[in-house]
Design a protein around this motif. Structure first.
Motif, PDB file in Angstrom:
ATOM      1  N   ILE A  48     -33.505 -27.357 -66.804  1.00 39.06           N
ATOM      2  CA  ILE A  48     -34.718 -26.543 -66.815  1.00 39.06           C
ATOM      3  C   ILE A  48     -34.552 -25.289 -65.962  1.00 39.06           C
ATOM      4  CG2 ILE A  48     -37.127 -26.526 -66.033  1.00 39.06           C
ATOM      5  CD1 ILE A  48     -37.277 -29.444 -66.988  1.00 39.06           C
ATOM      6  N   GLY A  49     -33.936 -25.424 -64.780  1.00 37.12           N
ATOM      7  CA  GLY A  49     -33.703 -24.256 -63.938  1.00 37.12           C
ATOM      8  C   GLY A  49     -32.833 -23.219 -64.627  1.00 37.12           C
ATOM      9  N   LEU A  50     -31.760 -23.655 -65.282  1.00 41.65           N
ATOM     10  CA  LEU A  50     -30.859 -22.729 -65.977  1.00 41.65           C
ATOM     11  C   LEU A  50     -31.550 -22.076 -67.169  1.00 41.65           C
ATOM     12  CD1 LEU A  50     -27.510 -24.750 -65.897  1.00 41.65           C
ATOM     13  CD2 LEU A  50     -28.080 -22.709 -64.574  1.00 41.65           C
ATOM     14  N   ILE A  51     -32.277 -22.866 -67.939  1.00 41.45           N
ATOM     15  CA  ILE A  51     -32.974 -22.311 -69.106  1.00 41.45           C
ATOM     16  C   ILE A  51     -33.971 -21.243 -68.683  1.00 41.45           C
ATOM     17  CG2 ILE A  51     -34.673 -22.866 -70.904  1.00 41.45           C
ATOM     18  CD1 ILE A  51     -33.220 -25.553 -71.237  1.00 41.45           C
ATOM     19  N   GLN A  52     -34.733 -21.518 -67.644  1.00 44.35           N
ATOM     20  CA  GLN A  52     -35.713 -20.541 -67.179  1.00 44.35           C
ATOM     21  C   GLN A  52     -35.050 -19.234 -66.741  1.00 44.35           C
ATOM     22  OE1 GLN A  52     -38.177 -23.092 -64.401  1.00 44.35           O
ATOM     23  NE2 GLN A  52     -39.766 -21.830 -65.287  1.00 44.35           N
ATOM     24  N   GLN A  53     -33.992 -19.342 -65.950  1.00 42.16           N
ATOM     25  CA  GLN A  53     -33.347 -18.140 -65.439  1.00 42.16           C
ATOM     26  C   GLN A  53     -32.743 -17.306 -66.559  1.00 42.16           C
ATOM     27  OE1 GLN A  53     -34.777 -17.862 -62.484  1.00 42.16           O
ATOM     28  NE2 GLN A  53     -32.898 -17.252 -61.471  1.00 42.16           N
ATOM     29  N   PHE A  54     -31.994 -17.935 -67.446  1.00 40.49           N
ATOM     30  CA  PHE A  54     -31.333 -17.189 -68.516  1.00 40.49           C
ATOM     31  C   PHE A  54     -32.343 -16.633 -69.510  1.00 40.49           C
ATOM     32  CE2 PHE A  54     -27.509 -19.173 -66.895  1.00 40.49           C
ATOM     33  CZ  PHE A  54     -26.523 -18.251 -67.194  1.00 40.49           C
ATOM     34  N   ALA A  55     -33.361 -17.438 -69.843  1.00 43.01           N
ATOM     35  CA  ALA A  55     -34.366 -16.973 -70.803  1.00 43.01           C
ATOM     36  C   ALA A  55     -35.175 -15.817 -70.236  1.00 43.01           C
ATOM     37  CB  ALA A  55     -35.293 -18.121 -71.201  1.00 43.01           C
ATOM     38  N   ASN A  56     -35.540 -15.897 -68.975  1.00 44.29           N
ATOM     39  CA  ASN A  56     -36.313 -14.812 -68.361  1.00 44.29           C
ATOM     40  C   ASN A  56     -35.503 -13.522 -68.247  1.00 44.29           C
ATOM     41  OD1 ASN A  56     -38.746 -16.198 -67.989  1.00 44.29           O
ATOM     42  ND2 ASN A  56     -38.107 -17.030 -66.007  1.00 44.29           N
ATOM     43  N   TYR A  57     -34.184 -13.646 -68.067  1.00 38.93           N
ATOM     44  CA  TYR A  57     -33.347 -12.458 -67.909  1.00 38.93           C
ATOM     45  C   TYR A  57     -33.021 -11.807 -69.253  1.00 38.93           C
ATOM     46  CZ  TYR A  57     -29.496  -9.415 -66.491  1.00 38.93           C
ATOM     47  OH  TYR A  57     -28.693  -8.317 -66.278  1.00 38.93           O
ATOM     48  N   TYR A  58     -32.639 -12.618 -70.234  1.00 42.19           N
ATOM     49  CA  TYR A  58     -32.174 -12.059 -71.503  1.00 42.19           C
ATOM     50  C   TYR A  58     -33.298 -11.839 -72.516  1.00 42.19           C
ATOM     51  CZ  TYR A  58     -27.339 -12.688 -70.028  1.00 42.19           C
ATOM     52  OH  TYR A  58     -26.141 -12.582 -69.365  1.00 42.19           O
ATOM     53  N   LEU A 110     -40.913 -15.839 -70.636  1.00 41.93           N
ATOM     54  CA  LEU A 110     -40.547 -16.622 -71.810  1.00 41.93           C
ATOM     55  C   LEU A 110     -39.770 -17.872 -71.426  1.00 41.93           C
ATOM     56  CD1 LEU A 110     -40.892 -16.487 -74.874  1.00 41.93           C
ATOM     57  CD2 LEU A 110     -38.622 -15.432 -75.032  1.00 41.93           C
ATOM     58  N   GLY A 111     -39.206 -17.885 -70.224  1.00 40.11           N
ATOM     59  CA  GLY A 111     -38.477 -19.063 -69.761  1.00 40.11           C
ATOM     60  C   GLY A 111     -39.380 -20.276 -69.672  1.00 40.11           C
ATOM     61  N   ASP A 112     -40.629 -20.078 -69.248  1.00 42.08           N
ATOM     62  CA  ASP A 112     -41.578 -21.201 -69.175  1.00 42.08           C
ATOM     63  C   ASP A 112     -41.844 -21.761 -70.567  1.00 42.08           C
ATOM     64  OD1 ASP A 112     -41.617 -20.567 -66.540  1.00 42.08           O
ATOM     65  OD2 ASP A 112     -43.660 -19.761 -66.518  1.00 42.08           O
ATOM     66  N   LEU A 113     -42.013 -20.873 -71.541  1.00 49.84           N
ATOM     67  CA  LEU A 113     -42.237 -21.318 -72.920  1.00 49.84           C
ATOM     68  C   LEU A 113     -41.022 -22.061 -73.451  1.00 49.84           C
ATOM     69  CD1 LEU A 113     -43.901 -21.368 -75.519  1.00 49.84           C
ATOM     70  CD2 LEU A 113     -42.945 -19.113 -76.083  1.00 49.84           C
ATOM     71  N   ALA A 114     -39.827 -21.577 -73.114  1.00 47.95           N
ATOM     72  CA  ALA A 114     -38.605 -22.239 -73.571  1.00 47.95           C
ATOM     73  C   ALA A 114     -38.514 -23.657 -73.025  1.00 47.95           C
ATOM     74  CB  ALA A 114     -37.384 -21.430 -73.141  1.00 47.95           C
ATOM     75  N   VAL A 115     -38.958 -23.857 -71.790  1.00 45.20           N
ATOM     76  CA  VAL A 115     -38.940 -25.190 -71.191  1.00 45.20           C
ATOM     77  C   VAL A 115     -39.891 -26.126 -71.924  1.00 45.20           C
ATOM     78  CG1 VAL A 115     -39.583 -26.487 -69.111  1.00 45.20           C
ATOM     79  CG2 VAL A 115     -38.200 -24.421 -68.907  1.00 45.20           C
ATOM     80  N   VAL A 116     -41.077 -25.637 -72.261  1.00 50.01           N
ATOM     81  CA  VAL A 116     -42.050 -26.455 -72.987  1.00 50.01           C
ATOM     82  C   VAL A 116     -41.524 -26.820 -74.373  1.00 50.01           C
ATOM     83  CG1 VAL A 116     -44.375 -26.494 -73.975  1.00 50.01           C
ATOM     84  CG2 VAL A 116     -43.994 -25.483 -71.722  1.00 50.01           C
ATOM     85  N   VAL A 117     -40.893 -25.864 -75.047  1.00 47.21           N
ATOM     86  CA  VAL A 117     -40.319 -26.132 -76.373  1.00 47.21           C
ATOM     87  C   VAL A 117     -39.210 -27.171 -76.266  1.00 47.21           C
ATOM     88  CG1 VAL A 117     -39.004 -25.132 -78.276  1.00 47.21           C
ATOM     89  CG2 VAL A 117     -40.935 -23.881 -77.310  1.00 47.21           C
ATOM     90  N   LEU A 118     -38.369 -27.053 -75.233  1.00 48.87           N
ATOM     91  CA  LEU A 118     -37.301 -28.032 -75.017  1.00 48.87           C
ATOM     92  C   LEU A 118     -37.885 -29.421 -74.810  1.00 48.87           C
ATOM     93  CD1 LEU A 118     -34.355 -28.874 -74.327  1.00 48.87           C
ATOM     94  CD2 LEU A 118     -34.873 -28.274 -71.955  1.00 48.87           C
TER      95      LEU A 118
END
Length: 295
Positions: free
Chosen positions: A255-265, A270-278
């Motif tokens: 979750i930490g990695l997904i948030q960081q990479f999603a928010n940057y790229y 959007l990282g928070d949304l990616a975590v919920v989708v995961l």
């Protein structure tokens, strides 16, 4: 390459913070079947106790060197004591009444931030800490904040300590046995209530440590910090599997990695949304999360 290294290590630092909160939450649920919504309040108590001590209000404590270590120890002790009081006064009388138990812990989660706001105000307070932890350290060409590396080290030590406790100690074996069959453990003459209090104390200590080091991560403390982190801690616990400390560790990293990479790229947030989708996708495939056992 340096950007990837920076995002990876900062993502691991964020995941480490989530794990410090989620490990105790997972442990408490695994043994006691208690969804402790007041767990975030323990983090806030530890954060404010550390802030208070490091601000020079506790003899021997301060923002630098051993003084800061003493401030963190004080914050963890206060958080641990708060967890014990919470278990004895609020949770223990309601073990057979889960609905009232949820309402009571939710009430505590609302009361503690209100109390902290009443004493120190609602505005964030600058968190004192060693200057060395405010600097960056060069890792493979990337300048990584030192406090992220400290969080990673603390999370690894907490995970190792919990594994040793569960696998190598008598109390840990009682915890594991209580997860499988609480009635059987009680029939053997073992006082499970003491194990409950011990687990709450350990969970409170981990949360308070997360609050103390989270102050370094955010650079400030505020009354709602524990509540916001608790949301992601629940996501970690569900993703990793209810009652699994190792599952919580793996989920925290992901979750930490997904948030960081999603928010940057992508766009910020959007990282928070990616975590919920995961989480939703994982629960469709594995409803019990990555693993559903205490290990």
């Amino acid at each position: 390459m340096d950007t990837v290294v920076l995002l990876t290590l900062t993502g691991l630092g964020l995941g480490a913070l989530y794990f410090l909160v989620a490990s105790g939450l997972s442990l408490i649920f695994g043994l006691m079947d208690v969804l402790n919504f007041a767990h975030g309040a323990l983090l806030s108590i530890g954060a404010y106790a550390t802030w208070w001590a490091a601000s020079g209000n506790l003899p021997g404590a301060g923002p630098g060197g051993f003084g800061f270590v003493w401030a963190v120890v004080f914050g963890v002790l206060v958080g641990t004591l708060a967890a014990i009081v919470l278990e004895l006064v609020v949770v223990r009388p309601l073990y057979t009444r889960p609905r009232e138990q949820v309402l009571a812990t939710v009430g505590v989660s609302l009361a503690v931030p209100a109390l902290l706001s009443g004493i120190w105000g609602t505005d964030p307070l600058t968190f004192p800490g060693p200057d060395a932890l405010k600097d960056t350290i060069g890792v493979l060409g990337a300048n990584v904040p030192a406090n992220r590396l400290l969080l990673i080290a603390a999370a690894v030590l907490v995970w190792a300590g919990l594994k040793l406790f569960l696998d190598r100690t008598r109390h840990g074996l009682v915890v594991r046995a209580g997860v499988e069959d609480r009635a059987m453990v009680t029939a053997l003459g073992i006082d499970v209530r003491k194990a409950f209090t011990l687990v709450f104390a350990i969970g409170g200590a981990a949360a308070a440590l997360g609050g103390a080091l989270g102050g370094l991560y955010f650079g400030s403390v505020d009354p709602r910090q524990g509540t916001s982190l608790l949301i992601f801690a629940f996501v970690v616990v569900v993703t990793g599997g209810m009652g699994s400390v190792s599952g919580a560790a793996v989920a925290s990293v992901a979750i930490g990695l997904i948030q960081q990479f999603a928010n940057y790229y992508t766009t910020a947030g959007l990282g928070d949304l990616a975590v919920v989708v995961l989480l939703a996708a994982l629960l469709l495939v594995r409803p019990r999360g990555l693993t559903g056992r205490l290990a």
